[in-house]
Scaffold this active site. Sequence first.
Site, mmCIF file in Angstrom:
data_model
loop_
_atom_site.group_PDB
_atom_site.id
_atom_site.type_symbol
_atom_site.label_atom_id
_atom_site.label_comp_id
_atom_site.label_asym_id
_atom_site.label_seq_id
_atom_site.Cartn_x
_atom_site.Cartn_y
_atom_site.Cartn_z
ATOM 1 N N THR A 16 62.670 56.331 51.019
ATOM 2 C CA THR A 16 63.380 55.144 50.538
ATOM 3 C C THR A 16 63.745 54.209 51.680
ATOM 4 O OG1 THR A 16 64.215 56.243 48.582
ATOM 5 C CG2 THR A 16 65.539 54.426 49.406
ATOM 6 N N THR A 96 64.900 61.039 51.584
ATOM 7 C CA THR A 96 66.077 61.922 51.515
ATOM 8 C C THR A 96 65.835 63.175 50.669
ATOM 9 O OG1 THR A 96 66.980 60.751 49.585
ATOM 10 C CG2 THR A 96 67.713 60.003 51.771
ATOM 11 N N ASP A 97 64.839 63.109 49.752
ATOM 12 C CA ASP A 97 64.739 64.188 48.759
ATOM 13 C C ASP A 97 64.429 65.553 49.368
ATOM 14 O OD1 ASP A 97 65.478 62.509 46.755
ATOM 15 O OD2 ASP A 97 63.491 62.285 45.854
HETATM 16 C C1 SIN Z 1 64.739 58.812 49.151
HETATM 17 O O1 SIN Z 1 64.249 58.666 50.259
HETATM 18 O O2 SIN Z 1 65.972 58.624 48.974
HETATM 19 C C2 SIN Z 1 63.965 59.243 47.939
HETATM 20 C C3 SIN Z 1 62.501 59.196 48.102
HETATM 21 C C4 SIN Z 1 62.015 60.159 49.126
HETATM 22 O O3 SIN Z 1 62.595 61.224 49.316
HETATM 23 O O4 SIN Z 1 60.974 59.849 49.755
#
Ligand code: SIN
Length: 333
Positions: A16, A96-97
């Site tokens: 993200t 973040t995932d």
């Molecule tokens: C994010 O980064 O918050 C979600 C998408 C990902 O993990 O690539």
Amino acid sequence: MTASLHRIVVLATGGTIAGSARSAASSAQYQAATVPVSDLVQAVPALADVARIEAEQVAQVDSKDMSFDLWARLAARVAHWSAAEDVAGIVITHGTDTLEETAMFLHLTQAAPVPVVLTAAMRPSTSLSADGPLNLLDAVRVAANPAARGKGVLVVLNQQIHAARDAAKLHTSAVDAFGSPIAGPLGFIQDACVRFTRTPVGLESPRLPVPETWPMVEIVASYAQPGTVMVDALTSAGAKGIVVAASGNGSIHETLAGALANAAGAGVAVVRSSRTGAGHVAIPARPVPAAGIFVSAGDLNPCKARVLLLLALAADPAQGVDAVRLQATFSAY
Ligand code: SIN
């Protein structure tokens, strides 16, 4: 920009932080992993006052699709850049995932002489109040700070510094989604001030090799009236390890525990973690997996425990049938 500033390498993998949306008002409807790292760096002019930045696009993925292959590539780029004479630190931008899994992988495999800092964002780069720019700036500030040396792999988001083994995503969408349950953050960043308030654990033992061949290690959960079909299928499919996302303090439904004891009897390493999100799973006096007394993951959540089990079994497959040694490994990292 002056030549006396530290040289910091930014390795981008997507997420993200590199996401974009049609509308600046949108923080949930967007596409991750679309903006190149050169644009992310250009969007933060203040970086030029902190470091000489070199950016490399290692991948451009939504981190839900993280793979062993990309982990291995990332480890190779970290090894490459950390050996370069004038590189003072490495920053990795990530989704973040699954950031907590990549962070755990790097924690277990990298003994880089320079700081390695993962960062990310909860809002896409095109969003109002995007959090990526400050997180990137803070990550570079930490990577360039001599106090970050020797602290292992770090995670920087929302003005906090976390140890890679402890950091976890704890909220679906909040900007302060990351925390270190029980352990708490390692430190914080306020503008140019980078302050560490505790030292990380799990750094004393030798780092584990990046596998050439990855064993099959999966996660099953314990809950009301579980079936045994998944454990039986994994055993038949040749799984080398199963992490149980157990209830409470590592408790496992008797039906599932029976199936896992059979799996252990067939040579599958079984590790108990907790699905609660915080706390230690009690370490047994002596694990006897065939009798249902399984190795404890300590305070590692199921996904982090899986990363350690993957690397431990790849490095030393005999640990799969030596629960005492496997427990020692889990206690060491
Ligand atoms: C994010 O980064 O918050 C979600 C998408 C990902 O993990 O690539």
